[in-house]
Each structure stands twice: as C-alpha cells, then as structure tokens.
Enzyme design. Structure first.
Site, mmCIF file in Angstrom:
data_model
loop_
_atom_site.group_PDB
_atom_site.id
_atom_site.type_symbol
_atom_site.label_atom_id
_atom_site.label_comp_id
_atom_site.label_asym_id
_atom_site.label_seq_id
_atom_site.Cartn_x
_atom_site.Cartn_y
_atom_site.Cartn_z
ATOM 1 N N SER A 195 45.356 38.182 37.648
ATOM 2 C CA SER A 195 44.625 38.128 37.421
ATOM 3 C C SER A 195 43.086 36.837 37.688
ATOM 4 C CB SER A 195 44.074 38.470 35.955
ATOM 5 O OG SER A 195 43.317 39.149 35.260
ATOM 6 N N MET B 296 45.741 33.160 41.995
ATOM 7 C CA MET B 296 44.835 34.207 42.345
ATOM 8 C C MET B 296 44.835 34.060 43.644
ATOM 9 S SD MET B 296 43.169 37.798 40.725
ATOM 10 C CE MET B 296 41.427 37.409 41.053
ATOM 11 N N GLU C 97 47.409 32.798 38.110
ATOM 12 C CA GLU C 97 45.685 33.373 36.936
ATOM 13 C C GLU C 97 44.652 32.204 37.421
ATOM 14 O OE1 GLU C 97 47.407 32.337 32.359
ATOM 15 O OE2 GLU C 97 47.629 30.567 33.790
ATOM 16 N N CYS C 98 43.880 32.927 38.252
ATOM 17 C CA CYS C 98 41.993 32.918 38.140
ATOM 18 C C CYS C 98 42.431 31.790 39.834
ATOM 19 C CB CYS C 98 41.440 31.649 37.247
ATOM 20 S SG CYS C 98 39.992 31.342 37.672
ATOM 21 N N GLY C 99 42.663 30.630 39.457
ATOM 22 C CA GLY C 99 42.693 30.017 40.856
ATOM 23 C C GLY C 99 43.855 30.174 41.403
#
Length: 433
Positions: A413, A326, A322-324
């Site tokens: 994502s 990724m 998730e986010c960081g």
C-alpha cells in the site's frame, strides 16, 4: 509513585508551513548542544526527513509524537523518559499551529509546553505582531512564549518588529535573510542529510544567529509525569528473522517500528536493493518507503535482486511493502523525467511520478490482521493494479483512503504504518505461516 522528572521544554511551531521551523529547531538544538547540554528533539506528526536533519543537529535520535498516530499515552511515555536524562526538550510542530485534528496546538496544550512561533517576516514588519496576537489568543489555554522572526533584511527590520510586539509575546530571536541558512528541499520535503554536504555549515551558521537572543538561555523546567503503564509488546515474533531494505532509495523508517519488532522477539537484518544481489536469509521481508524514483535506473539494473524478491514471494513468506517499497515491487516505474524503468515484477501494476498531485494525511490500514494507524505522503500514482482487499480509513473524512493490496503473504500500500498502534496485528502480519 516516583517523582516526575522536570526538564526545560519548548514547542517550535508557526502559522503555516515554510516559515523555517526545522531550521530554528536545528539551530536551537545545536546552540545548546555546544554548551554541553543534552538535547532531545521530537517531531509532531508523520515525518521521516525533518527528523534526520534534527538528529544531526542534536546528536540524539528524533521520535514522532502525535495524539492520533502514536497516541497520547505513548507521547507522555516518550517525554517522561527523555526528561529523565535531557537538559532540554524541543518539539517541532507540523504545518501550521492549529492545522489538522488533532493539531500541534492540541499536543502543546495537552502536554503543557510553551510554544515558540517562527514567522517568516520577509515582506512585512509590524504585521508580525498581528500574526503573533492571533496565535496567542485563538486558543486561550495555549501558552505562546514568544516569536522567532525569520528572513530579516536589516537591524531596522528587527527593531520595527520588536517594538510592535507586546511584552507578553516578545521577540525571542531573529534569523537574517541569508541563502546560506536555507535547507534544500525537493518533492517530498527536505533533502536527506547524506545528500547535503553543507548541512553542518548551515546548522552552525543558524545556531550562531541565535547566540545573542533569549533562546540562548534555558526556559523554565516542566514536569513530565509517567503515563499509565502501557502493556508490554507480545513476544509473537520470537526468533523470526526479518530482512529490511535500507539504503538511499528506502529510508523511511520510524526507529520506534524497529524497536517494537525487536521487543516482539524479531531478529532484524538490513540490505540494500541498490547494491546487494539478494536479501539476507529471513522468514519475512519489509520494504519501507523512500525515493525509488531517484534511483530507478540502478534498481532496474539490479536484476539479481529482483529475481530474489520474486523467489521470496513465491515461497509464500510475509512481505510488507510501503509506498516506495510498493512502487519498487511493481512491473515498472516512470520517474520524474518521464523515463520508464523495469522494476521487480512481484506485484502486477505500474507506477508513475507526478509533479504535484498526490496524497498526504493520516489514515489507518484496515487489514484482516487488525487496524493499524499510519499516514500517506506521496506524489505518484499506481495503475493496472489487482483489486484491493481494503482501503485506508481517514480519521476525519468519509472518502476512501489508499488502496491496500494482498497477493499471497504480500501486503502492499501507499500507507506508512506506525507499528506500535497495533502490535498484535503487526505480529500476525510478519509471523511465518
């Protein structure tokens, strides 16, 4: 049916961001905690950083409440459980009181909790009363208990505001204009507590400023009846070992997500991509968001961890990034100073930080396993990526949301997911093949 527990409660909000909601909420929690009261705090909307500050102030975990992301039934369940043991419940709003759909006002009205409006009074005096009047009357069904004036320059400044406010919307407390009360921030919000050596002093000083105000006394108790019974979590992950990244670079985790995984039977273990050479033995892996850009040099230097993550992915085991998380799995990441660092190389692509532009807001992830609600909040971009399998769905905007990537059993994502919005999908996502 058992009797609904009653507990004093206040909803701390403002007409805009940056008014001092977190400072006031933390100060109020500490003030009552020092008087021997058990305080429970909740935070409206998606947020990882403010809850860490508030947890330090109250000494109890801080959970998210949101009519869309967590759902009204889970909001009511959390408050019902808290009211049974707490002496005071505080809810900190998000952005401005009426911003978003649903807004903080929607939640306060649904729960019947009176609102305290925090107003940064720097550069104005009687105009505070005009702002308070608008907040009190924009939605007649909302109960505005009063005002906390922040950034006051003098006792005369306070007197002008207090005299202008009507009796039904009194000045409940005031905080002086003092840099010593300021909570430091950076590009995604407040600086985490572990990086604030002066945090305890700030909280104590802010609490002291509230001692002589009306907020030093408990408000009237409110009934918090139990919601309709929620279905139990499916035991889809019985015995499944899930390794979760957790350190200064990866810390954006909802406690509710961890509780759900455990309720589904998972066995959780934690590791640090900054210092460990490999994740612990596990059937699945979760890399949550955080600040990899601030630790990119150390992440790049830990080549054994990068190799272990590539090997884990090659074994076709489930990975959620998730986010960081990724960004860490990409080939490279350019930090805020413009330096490019080699990352883990699990997912093709490059990331780069931006000074301002980014994305934030509620979205749901349209995964093959099912739709899971969550949010995005970042100031970076990724490029040279593979084709996404789907995009996030915005609840109130037709434009496509964040891209969602799938490489084998890896799902990546910018979206941060709230697992309890679809436990069945989460179980399928993390279950071994």
């Amino acid at each position: 049916m058992s009797k609904a527990p009653h507990c004093p409660a206040l909803f701390i909000s403002a007409f805009a961001s940056g008014q001092g909601k977190t400072t006031v909420t933390a100060a109020l929690a500490r003030l009552h905690r020092e008087r021997g009261r058990r305080v429970r705090i909740f935070k409206t909307g998606p947020d990882y950083l403010d809850p860490l500050i508030l947890e330090r102030a109250a000494g109890t975990p801080v959970e998210p409440l949101d009519l869309w992301m967590t759902g009204e039934a889970r909001c009511r369940e959390a408050l019902h459980l808290a009211a049974a043991s707490a002496d005071l419940i505080l809810i900190e709003g998000a952005m401005g009181l009426f911003d978003g759909s649903p807004s903080s006002a929607d939640l306060a009205i649904a729960l019947g909790i009176p609102v305290v409006a925090v107003i940064n009074a720097r550069g104005m005096a009687q105009s505070v009363a005009a702002i308070a009047h608008g907040l009190a009357h924009y939605r007649p069904e909302l109960k505005l208990a009063g005002v906390v004036a922040n950034q006051l320059g003098s006792e005369r400044h306070r007197a002008l505001i207090e005299q202008a406010l009507p009796p039904e919307t009194p000045l409940l407390a005031a905080l002086p204009r003092d840099q010593a009360l300021a909570l430091p921030g950076r590009h995604l919000g407040l600086v985490p507590p572990d990086e604030q050596p002066d945090l305890e002093r700030i909280i104590i000083a802010a609490a002291s400023a509230l001692v002589d105000g009306r907020l030093a006394e408990l408000p009237a108790p409110i009934a918090f009846p139990a919601p309709e019974t929620l279905p139990p979590a499916p035991r889809m992950l019985e015995g499944v070992r899930i390794a979760i990244a957790r350190d200064q670079a990866f810390s954006f985790v909802y406690p509710a997500n961890l509780r759900l995984l455990e309720a589904m039977g998972a066995r959780l273990s934690f590791f640090s991509p900054l210092v460990d050479t490999a994740p612990p033995e596990a059937e699945a892996l979760w890399l949550p968001g955080g600040y990899p850009e601030l630790h990119a040099e150390r992440l790049a230097a830990n080549t054994p961890m990068a190799a272990a993550l590539r090997a884990f992915h090659a074994e076709d085991k489930p990975i959620l990034a998730e986010c960081g998380g990724m960004l860490y799995l990409l080939d490279s990441l350019r930090d805020l100073d413009g330096r490019t660092h080699r990352m883990a190389g699990v997912l093709p692509g490059r990331g780069e930080m931006r000074d301002r532009s980014g994305c934030q807001g509620m979205q749901s992830a349209a995964l093959p396993e099912g739709e899971i609600r969550g949010h995005a909040h970042h100031r970076s971009r990724s490029y040279d990526m593979p084709a996404p399998i789907a995009h996030g769905i915005r609840p109130s905007h037709p434009a496509p949301g964040e891209a969602i990537y799938r490489q084998g059993r890896l799902t990546a994502s910018y979206l941060h997911l709230y697992f309890a919005s679809n436990p069945q999908a989460i179980g399928t996502l993390f279950a071994p093949s």
